[in-house]
Design an enzyme around this catalytic site. Structure first.
Site, PDB file in Angstrom:
ATOM      1  N   ARG A  39       0.815  -1.213   0.000  1.00 27.64           N
ATOM      2  CA  ARG A  39       0.000   0.000   0.000  1.00 27.64           C
ATOM      3  C   ARG A  39       0.852   1.268   0.000  1.00 27.64           C
ATOM      4  O   ARG A  39       0.439   2.297  -0.557  1.00 27.64           O
ATOM      5  CB  ARG A  39      -0.950  -0.018   1.195  1.00 27.64           C
ATOM      6  CG  ARG A  39      -2.097  -1.002   1.018  1.00 27.64           C
ATOM      7  CD  ARG A  39      -2.998  -1.067   2.206  1.00 27.64           C
ATOM      8  NE  ARG A  39      -4.179  -1.872   1.908  1.00 27.64           N
ATOM      9  CZ  ARG A  39      -5.071  -2.273   2.799  1.00 27.64           C
ATOM     10  NH1 ARG A  39      -4.912  -1.924   4.071  1.00 27.64           N
ATOM     11  NH2 ARG A  39      -6.104  -2.994   2.462  1.00 27.64           N
ATOM     12  N   LYS A 207     -15.362 -16.312   5.662  1.00 25.97           N
ATOM     13  CA  LYS A 207     -16.768 -16.244   6.056  1.00 25.97           C
ATOM     14  C   LYS A 207     -17.708 -15.953   4.886  1.00 25.97           C
ATOM     15  O   LYS A 207     -17.487 -15.020   4.121  1.00 25.97           O
ATOM     16  CB  LYS A 207     -16.953 -15.174   7.129  1.00 25.97           C
ATOM     17  CG  LYS A 207     -16.243 -15.481   8.437  1.00 25.97           C
ATOM     18  CD  LYS A 207     -16.484 -14.379   9.458  1.00 25.97           C
ATOM     19  CE  LYS A 207     -15.802 -14.686  10.790  1.00 25.97           C
ATOM     20  NZ  LYS A 207     -16.030 -13.608  11.787  1.00 25.97           N
ATOM     21  N   GLY A 366      -6.681  -6.843  -0.183  1.00 27.96           N
ATOM     22  CA  GLY A 366      -6.706  -7.599   1.056  1.00 27.96           C
ATOM     23  C   GLY A 366      -5.808  -8.807   1.042  1.00 27.96           C
ATOM     24  O   GLY A 366      -4.652  -8.752   0.611  1.00 27.96           O
ATOM     25  N   GLY A 390     -12.112  -4.284   1.127  1.00 26.14           N
ATOM     26  CA  GLY A 390     -13.463  -3.967   1.562  1.00 26.14           C
ATOM     27  C   GLY A 390     -14.159  -2.991   0.629  1.00 26.14           C
ATOM     28  O   GLY A 390     -15.340  -3.159   0.297  1.00 26.14           O
TER      29      GLY A 390
END
Length: 409
Positions: A39, A207, A366, A390
């Site tokens: 990043r 998830k 991510g 996200g």
């Protein structure tokens, strides 16, 4: 969408002007050591262009999740050192966010200087739900660059947050999209508005609940939807399989059943998995069919037959040829452990192969971007690697991103 760009700002003249840049410098740390500078590297071009054009650059960024107060373990000190090395110029680090040190240093900037403010989340107003509190911090940030200053939004990883340094400050200063944000928006618009077909999406991670909305939004639009990682076990349970001690979201089983009922022809699930007797790099392992997972064992990667099945799903796409557009978000196994990295390596290899013959491939930030670097895969072998996991997912869910919407005026 009418968004002014960094080029528009520079063309208007920035020499001698203060420019506040919101960057995403939220890098992973091991103690004081940065383990993945991706990043920071992605943030350099915008800052460098402004400094070389003579702007007095003030950079705001966050690191981790401090509780609205200074915490030494979340200091941007290691980030400042890495940023300076990548920029090839000195970067000052303020001792606070908008306090006396930040104000004094900003007043002392000369043309081309770069000042990094301390972790903006050390100020509780940054993430406040109170509009007045956030606006108060935004006004303090504006004071650092002056009323003739400008704001550049270059932290795509935070544009889905309605926060002071992302959203509120853009309402107080002339606001522009930095190079990183402009590219990210263009890439995601291509994925949602005009993807070349066949269109394949690969989703991993732990998830189902994290990816439910993006599956709902993309499944009707894609030709192939590959699902791996921990989230796959909830879908396997929805098919009636026993998943042993594998990660399972029981409250999502009905949602998984519904998705399979509606989009079963598009969704591709593992046919075998690598299971382990414990969550550890040195665990005992077995490669078993999805209907033969032993009690007490946990699935930590997709299996060898699934490698071929998933690769074929991308490279053959139901007999219509290799996918022309591919979006990948989430590893297919616990890639940090070598024994469970092969599913992620294999899917990445298939995406690289498809890219080499003309596919437009996007790695959705991510953990996926971290996997590319950790597994020492070629970053240039993909069309685009996002910096905002996200934010990318929320865009693909069809949500409005506050930090982008505020630039459209």
């Amino acid at each position: 969408m009418a968004i002014s760009t960094l080029e528009d700002l520079i063309a208007s003249g920035v020499s001698g002007r203060g420019v506040l840049v919101r960057s995403d410098l939220n890098v992973p740390l091991d103690g004081p050591a940065i383990t993945d500078p991706g990043r920071i590297i992605a943030s350099v071009p915008t800052i460098k262009k402004l400094a070389e054009a003579g702007a007095k650059v003030v950079v705001a960024a966050h690191l981790g999740r401090p509780d609205g107060s200074p915490d030494p373990k979340y200091s941007l000190a290691p980030v400042a050192a890495e940023l300076a090395e990548r920029l090839g110029r000195h970067v000052q680090l303020a001792g606070d966010v908008v306090g006396q040190d930040a104000l004094a240093r900003s007043e002392g900037l000369t043309d081309g200087d770069v000042l990094l403010l301390e972790n903006v989340r050390f100020d509780p107003r940054e993430t406040s739900k109170d509009d007045a509190q956030r606006e108060s911090l935004a006004r303090d940030l504006v004071e650092l660059v002056g009323e003739d200053g400008a704001f550049v939004s270059d932290g795509f990883g935070v544009v889905h947050r309605k926060q002071a340094s992302v959203y509120d400050v853009a309402k107080l200063l002339p606001a522009y999209a930095g190079d990183l944000v402009a590219v990210e928006v263009g890439v995601l618009q291509r994925l949602t508005e005009s993807p070349e077909r066949p269109y394949a999406v690969v989703l991993g991670g732990s998830k189902v609940s994290d990816k439910l909305a993006v599956i709902e939004n993309l499944a009707p639009r894609v030709d192939t939807l590959v699902i791996g990682g921990g989230m796959a076990f909830t879908f396997l349970a929805a098919q009636g399989h026993s998943v042993g001690a594998s990660l399972l979201q029981e409250d999502q089983i009905e949602n998984a059943k519904s998705l399979l009922d509606r989009y079963g022809s598009v969704i591709k699930l593992p046919v075998d998995v690598v299971v382990a007797d414990k969550f550890a790099a040195d665990a005992r392992t077995q490669n078993v069919a999805v209907d033969a997972i032993p009690d007490g064992w946990m699935g930590l990667d997709v299996g060898t037959a699934t490698h071929k099945f998933f690769a074929a799903a991308l490279l053959e796409s139901g007999g219509s040829g290799a996918a022309k557009t591919i979006f990948w978000n989430g590893p297919l196994g616990v890639f940090e452990f070598p024994a469970f990295s092969w599913g992620t390596r294999t899917i990445a290899g298939a995406i690289v192969e498809a890219t080499a013959i003309g596919a437009f491939s996007v790695v959705g930030g991510g953990d996926s971007a971290a996997a590319v670097r950790t597994l020492e895969l070629g970053e240039d072998d993909f069309s685009h690697i996002s910096t905002g996991g996200g934010a990318s997912l929320e865009f693909l869910e069809g949500k409005t991103l506050p930090g982008i919407a505020v630039l459209d005026r």
